[in-house]
Design a protein around this motif. Structure first.
Motif, PDB file in Angstrom:
ATOM      1  N   ALA A  23       0.837  -1.207   0.000  1.00 22.00           N
ATOM      2  CA  ALA A  23       0.000   0.000   0.000  1.00 22.00           C
ATOM      3  C   ALA A  23       0.870   1.255   0.000  1.00 22.00           C
ATOM      4  CB  ALA A  23      -0.938  -0.011   1.203  1.00 22.00           C
ATOM      5  N   TYR A  24       1.953   1.243   0.766  1.00 18.67           N
ATOM      6  CA  TYR A  24       2.868   2.383   0.786  1.00 18.67           C
ATOM      7  C   TYR A  24       3.475   2.593  -0.599  1.00 18.67           C
ATOM      8  CZ  TYR A  24       6.765   5.444   1.998  1.00 18.67           C
ATOM      9  OH  TYR A  24       7.648   6.501   2.041  1.00 18.67           O
ATOM     10  N   ARG A  26       2.284   1.607  -3.485  1.00 21.79           N
ATOM     11  CA  ARG A  26       1.216   2.032  -4.397  1.00 21.79           C
ATOM     12  C   ARG A  26       0.971   3.535  -4.268  1.00 21.79           C
ATOM     13  NH1 ARG A  26      -2.335  -1.381  -2.763  1.00 21.79           N
ATOM     14  NH2 ARG A  26      -1.981  -2.943  -4.365  1.00 21.79           N
ATOM     15  N   GLU A  27       0.981   4.043  -3.048  1.00 22.17           N
ATOM     16  CA  GLU A  27       0.693   5.459  -2.809  1.00 22.17           C
ATOM     17  C   GLU A  27       1.867   6.375  -3.147  1.00 22.17           C
ATOM     18  OE1 GLU A  27      -0.436   8.486   0.880  1.00 22.17           O
ATOM     19  OE2 GLU A  27      -0.760   6.327   1.123  1.00 22.17           O
ATOM     20  N   HIS A  28       3.091   5.965  -2.808  1.00 19.53           N
ATOM     21  CA  HIS A  28       4.245   6.852  -2.929  1.00 19.53           C
ATOM     22  C   HIS A  28       5.127   6.594  -4.149  1.00 19.53           C
ATOM     23  CE1 HIS A  28       3.147   7.157   1.370  1.00 19.53           C
ATOM     24  NE2 HIS A  28       3.528   8.413   1.221  1.00 19.53           N
ATOM     25  N   PRO A  30       4.155   5.370  -7.737  1.00 11.57           N
ATOM     26  CA  PRO A  30       3.289   4.852  -8.803  1.00 11.57           C
ATOM     27  C   PRO A  30       4.066   4.312 -10.007  1.00 11.57           C
ATOM     28  CG  PRO A  30       3.209   7.253  -8.725  1.00 11.57           C
ATOM     29  CD  PRO A  30       3.980   6.801  -7.519  1.00 11.57           C
TER      30      PRO A  30
END
Length: 193
Positions: A23-24, A26-28, A30
């Motif tokens: 998730a980290y 994916r968010e930071h 791309p």
């Protein structure tokens, strides 16, 4: 500096934080493509179909296996089936993007057989007690499921030496940034310590 595209495989025991790291990333980050696995288990609270997993029936999963649509698959913790759709991984690598698979140990071993040039990262907990605390703390499994997952985790921890590198998940941001740096590093010619 240019880097070539490669597949990085992240595996580790239950509750070690693979999903949190993914998730980290994916968010930071791309620029790093994350595979979305298919599973026959039911969604946990907050999980979104197509984002966290593709939730499918046992019948659909078996059809995907029979058609060769999965890069790897396994029955995990003796209960649900999980797998990685082959097509999206191949498309992303052909397009030159770094790709990350967040999978279990059985799946990592299958990927090693079919894609030996992939880079394998083992995510380890800071300690056994911390792993147990994380599993109990997330509150998503009953006592029987927790016991099954902890039995599997003991076996999975013993497999760390099969991987190219181990990252200890003692702090999410640091561990995730370390993981992302490995997705950009040229494939080593020998195992790393």
């Amino acid at each position: 500096m240019t880097t070539r595209s490669r597949l990085t495989v992240l595996a580790g025991p239950t509750a070690v934080g693979k999903g949190t790291l993914a998730a980290y990333v994916r968010e930071h980050h791309p620029e790093v493509w994350l595979s979305v696995s298919v599973t026959t288990r039911h969604p946990r609270p907050g999980e979104v179909d197509g984002v966290h997993y593709h939730f499918v029936s046992d019948e659909r999963f078996d059809e995907m296996v029979a058609a060769g649509e999965l890069l790897e698959w396994a029955v995990v913790h003796g209960r649900a089936k999980y797998g990685t759709p082959r097509g999206p991984v191949e498309e992303v690598l052909a397009a030159g993007r770094p790709a990350l698979l967040e999978i279990d140990l059985q799946g990592a071993r299958q990927v090693r057989e079919t894609m030996p040039d992939a880079f394998f990262v083992f995510l380890a907990p800071p300690s056994w007690d911390e792993l147990v605390r994380r599993l109990v703390g997330r509150g998503t499994e009953d006592a029987e499921e927790r016991a099954a997952r902890l039995d599997t985790a003991r076996q999975e921890l013993a497999a760390a030496e099969e991987f190219d590198v181990t990252i200890v998940n003692d702090e999410v941001r640091r561990a995730a940034e370390d993981l992302v740096s490995w997705t950009r590093t040229p494939v080593p010619t020998s195992k790393r310590d």
